[in-house]
Each structure stands twice: as structure tokens, then as C-alpha cells.
Scaffold this motif. Structure first.
Motif, mmCIF file in Angstrom:
data_model
loop_
_atom_site.group_PDB
_atom_site.id
_atom_site.type_symbol
_atom_site.label_atom_id
_atom_site.label_comp_id
_atom_site.label_asym_id
_atom_site.label_seq_id
_atom_site.Cartn_x
_atom_site.Cartn_y
_atom_site.Cartn_z
ATOM 1 N N HIS A 1 6.534 4.627 -34.483
ATOM 2 C CA HIS A 1 6.680 5.723 -33.523
ATOM 3 C C HIS A 1 6.598 5.190 -32.102
ATOM 4 N N ALA A 2 6.886 6.052 -31.158
ATOM 5 C CA ALA A 2 6.997 5.628 -29.762
ATOM 6 C C ALA A 2 5.670 5.246 -29.115
ATOM 7 N N GLY A 3 4.542 5.647 -29.704
ATOM 8 C CA GLY A 3 3.264 5.305 -29.094
ATOM 9 C C GLY A 3 2.500 4.210 -29.797
ATOM 10 N N LYS B 1 12.018 14.506 -27.949
ATOM 11 C CA LYS B 1 12.525 13.136 -28.065
ATOM 12 C C LYS B 1 12.671 12.485 -26.695
ATOM 13 N N ALA B 2 13.230 13.222 -25.765
ATOM 14 C CA ALA B 2 13.422 12.689 -24.412
ATOM 15 C C ALA B 2 12.078 12.391 -23.753
ATOM 16 N N LEU B 3 11.103 13.271 -23.972
ATOM 17 C CA LEU B 3 9.769 13.079 -23.410
ATOM 18 C C LEU B 3 9.125 11.825 -23.970
ATOM 19 N N ARG B 4 9.159 11.684 -25.297
ATOM 20 C CA ARG B 4 8.510 10.537 -25.923
ATOM 21 C C ARG B 4 9.210 9.235 -25.550
ATOM 22 N N ARG B 5 10.528 9.285 -25.429
ATOM 23 C CA ARG B 5 11.254 8.089 -25.003
ATOM 24 C C ARG B 5 10.840 7.690 -23.601
ATOM 25 N N SER B 6 10.764 8.663 -22.705
ATOM 26 C CA SER B 6 10.380 8.389 -21.327
ATOM 27 C C SER B 6 8.978 7.803 -21.251
ATOM 28 N N GLU B 7 8.049 8.366 -22.027
ATOM 29 C CA GLU B 7 6.677 7.854 -22.037
ATOM 30 C C GLU B 7 6.637 6.413 -22.548
ATOM 31 N N ALA B 8 7.347 6.157 -23.637
ATOM 32 C CA ALA B 8 7.333 4.816 -24.216
ATOM 33 C C ALA B 8 7.980 3.802 -23.284
ATOM 34 N N GLU B 9 9.057 4.191 -22.621
ATOM 35 C CA GLU B 9 9.709 3.287 -21.673
ATOM 36 C C GLU B 9 8.776 2.956 -20.519
ATOM 37 N N ALA B 10 8.046 3.956 -20.031
ATOM 38 C CA ALA B 10 7.103 3.719 -18.937
ATOM 39 C C ALA B 10 5.987 2.780 -19.375
ATOM 40 N N ALA B 11 5.470 2.989 -20.590
ATOM 41 C CA ALA B 11 4.402 2.133 -21.103
ATOM 42 C C ALA B 11 4.895 0.700 -21.303
ATOM 43 N N ALA B 12 6.087 0.540 -21.858
ATOM 44 C CA ALA B 12 6.647 -0.798 -22.063
ATOM 45 C C ALA B 12 6.847 -1.511 -20.729
ATOM 46 N N ASP B 13 7.268 -0.759 -19.724
ATOM 47 C CA ASP B 13 7.458 -1.344 -18.396
ATOM 48 C C ASP B 13 6.130 -1.851 -17.832
ATOM 49 N N VAL B 14 5.065 -1.084 -18.025
ATOM 50 C CA VAL B 14 3.739 -1.511 -17.566
ATOM 51 C C VAL B 14 3.316 -2.793 -18.278
ATOM 52 N N LEU B 15 3.578 -2.856 -19.585
ATOM 53 C CA LEU B 15 3.150 -4.009 -20.382
ATOM 54 C C LEU B 15 4.045 -5.229 -20.182
ATOM 55 N N LYS C 1 -3.637 1.320 -18.428
ATOM 56 C CA LYS C 1 -2.597 1.968 -17.626
ATOM 57 C C LYS C 1 -1.421 2.377 -18.513
ATOM 58 N N ALA C 2 -1.053 1.520 -19.461
ATOM 59 C CA ALA C 2 0.054 1.842 -20.367
ATOM 60 C C ALA C 2 -0.304 3.025 -21.256
ATOM 61 N N MET C 3 -1.541 3.072 -21.736
ATOM 62 C CA MET C 3 -1.962 4.201 -22.568
ATOM 63 C C MET C 3 -1.862 5.507 -21.802
ATOM 64 N N ARG C 4 -2.163 5.457 -20.521
ATOM 65 C CA ARG C 4 -2.102 6.666 -19.698
ATOM 66 C C ARG C 4 -0.673 7.181 -19.511
ATOM 67 N N CYS C 5 0.309 6.368 -19.869
ATOM 68 C CA CYS C 5 1.708 6.821 -19.824
ATOM 69 C C CYS C 5 2.024 7.780 -20.962
ATOM 70 N N LEU C 6 1.196 7.769 -21.994
ATOM 71 C CA LEU C 6 1.475 8.550 -23.202
ATOM 72 C C LEU C 6 0.752 9.890 -23.142
ATOM 73 N N GLY C 7 1.231 10.748 -22.273
ATOM 74 C CA GLY C 7 0.597 12.045 -22.077
ATOM 75 C C GLY C 7 0.670 12.954 -23.281
ATOM 76 N N ALA C 8 1.677 12.770 -24.128
ATOM 77 C CA ALA C 8 1.811 13.612 -25.317
ATOM 78 C C ALA C 8 0.694 13.365 -26.320
ATOM 79 N N GLN C 9 0.003 12.227 -26.190
ATOM 80 C CA GLN C 9 -1.098 11.888 -27.082
ATOM 81 C C GLN C 9 -2.366 11.566 -26.290
ATOM 82 N N GLU C 10 -2.629 12.384 -25.319
ATOM 83 C CA GLU C 10 -3.782 12.164 -24.437
ATOM 84 C C GLU C 10 -5.090 12.052 -25.212
ATOM 85 N N HIS C 11 -5.165 12.743 -26.348
ATOM 86 C CA HIS C 11 -6.396 12.725 -27.146
ATOM 87 C C HIS C 11 -6.706 11.343 -27.710
#
Length: 245
Positions: A15-17, A64-78, A188-198
Motif C-alpha cells: 500500500h501507499a503508506g 486514490k489521488a489523495l493517497r498517491r499525493s501523500e506517498a509521493e510527498a513522503a518519498a520525496d522527503v526520504l 517528517k515523511a510520516m507526517r505526509c501521510l495524513g490519511a493515517q494520522e493515527h
């Protein structure tokens, strides 16, 4: 272009996260060393790992678009390249077509290290499915006669990263990786994944607990390490060496 082009990390994520929670520190370390890091997300986790978005009334395409955007942001940070196969989740269905796509990724990026899920996870069948395809694709990519572009693969080591319910997934780590120096990058990368803030606090705490174990197992165990952070792995194939140390 990676500075250390001979080293290539491949992460096969259901999955994306998943790649962020379980291997974000490892990815950040590789990138910091100038190595190539590639993440393949088999799905966006749109159905099974996006409850917050569903409860907000978002449609499938929006999620799907949201999760893709979050994952792309996290990958960019990493510092990783990322690609998405959009194979669907809950369930993620194993298929020869999807395995073949992974074979082609293996042949393209020629990984020197591969990370993926555990083969046991009673809480999420997508994770073992991803692991089985990742392992099968590695074997097929090694076959000289397999019909895919590129040269036959060597034998990169494969590690399973830690599942969310370790004890229930028969996870007994035999590798602890010190990610202390890049932990803030992972945070910082984890904070990109707002859909799974928990999940944020859980994986911050897990890194600290694994850090304590790292300190306890770091010879000569003189208490020199403090406030360490670590990620845990299980190795699938034997470690080949000329020296035990």
C-alpha cells in the motif's frame, strides 16, 4: 542520478503508506549515502487503509489521488523514486501479470537490497501477497531465459520489514538497523501521510523500542549509545561472508 550508482535499494510495498512506517529510515539512510532508492506501491491502500477519507465522504478516485499525493510527498522527503501499479487492495490479488511487472522493475533497477512485507500477517492478507510476489519476481528475474528486458538479476538479499502486529505475525527480527541519524527525516515523511494520522505515534514509539534493543545488542555494550532509533528486519536468505564479526 545517485552518486553511489552501484548500490540500489528496492522496496516492494503493498500500500501507499507501508514503506514509510516500516522502512522510512532505511530508505533515508540509503539516500543519504547517495544510493538509488526505488519504491513500488502495488496499490494506493484506497479501500482498506484510508478509513478517514471514506468517512469524510470522498469518492474512490479522490482517495486514490489523495493517497498517491501523500506517498509521493513522503518519498520525496526520504529521497526515493516512487511508482504505483494501482493493482487494487482489500484484496490485493496475486497474478502472473503483476509479478511480471515486478520482474521488469527488478531488471530495470537491479537492486542490491530488497525490502518487502512478511509472509505471515493474519490481520492483512495484502501484505503476505505482496511478499510472495516480491520473492517470486526476484527468482524469475534471475532466470536468463525469462522474457523481460534487461540482464538476468544476481542474488540481492531480501529482508522483511516489521509488520504492524509483530507477535501475531511470527516476526522475530534478526537485523536491527540504526536509523538515529535520519529519524527526523522519517518523522517528517510520516507526517505526509495524513490519511493515517493515527499511525504516527505508534511508529515513533516502535522506533524508540527497537532503538533500546539495538543499544542492548551493540557490542561491546558499554552504554555508549543513547536515545537510539532503529528499524527491525528478518532476512530471507543466508548472509554470505568470509568473516564472522
Amino acid at each position: 542520478m545517485a552518486e553511489n550508482a552501484t548500490e540500489s535499494l528496492l522496496v516492494v510495498s503493498a500500500h501507499a503508506g507501508d514503506f514509510v512506517w516500516r522502512a522510512g529510515g532505511t530508505i533515508a539512510l540509503a539516500a543519504a549515502r547517495g544510493e538509488r532508492a526505488t519504491v513500488v506501491c502495488l496499490s494506493y491502500g484506497e479501500r482498506g487503509e484510508s478509513a478517514k477519507a471514506w468517512r469524510e465522504g470522498k469518492a474512490l478516485d479522490e482517495i486514490k489521488a489523495l493517497r498517491r499525493s501523500e506517498a509521493e510527498a513522503a518519498a520525496d522527503v526520504l529521497g526515493a523514486d516512487i511508482r504505483f501499479l494501482d493493482a487494487g487492495d482489500y484484496p490485493l490479488l496475486e497474478s502472473q501479470e503483476l509479478t511480471d511487472q515486478l520482474v521488469r522493475v527488478y531488471r530495470e533497477v537491479t537492486p542490491t537490497v530488497v525490502l518487502t512485507h512478511t509472509l505471515v500477517d493474519p490481520y492483512n492478507g495484502d501484505h503476505p501477497a505482496a511478499a510472495r510476489m516480491a520473492l517470486q519476481a526476484r527468482i524469475l528475474a534471475q532466470a536468463v531465459g525469462y522474457d523481460a528486458p534487461g540482464e538476468a538479476l544476481g542474488a540481492p538479499p531480501v529482508f522483511s520489514f516489521e509488520p504492524h502486529q509483530s507477535e501475531m505475525s511470527e516476526f522475530r527480527p534478526d537485523v536491527l538497523l540504526d536509523i538515529t541519524e535520519v529519524f527526523e527525516t522519517k518523522r517528517k515523511a510520516m507526517r505526509c501521510l495524513g490519511a493515517q494520522e493515527h499511525m504516527w505515534t505508534y511508529y515513533e514509539d516502535l522506533a524508540a523500542r527497537r532503538g533500546v534493543q539495538l543499544e542492548r545488542n551493540a557490542g561491546p555494550n558499554l552504554g555508549l549509545l543513547k536515545n537510539s532509533r532503529a528499524e527491525a528486519f528478518v532476512r530471507h536468505y543466508p548472509h554470505v561472508t568470509t568473516r564472522l564479526s
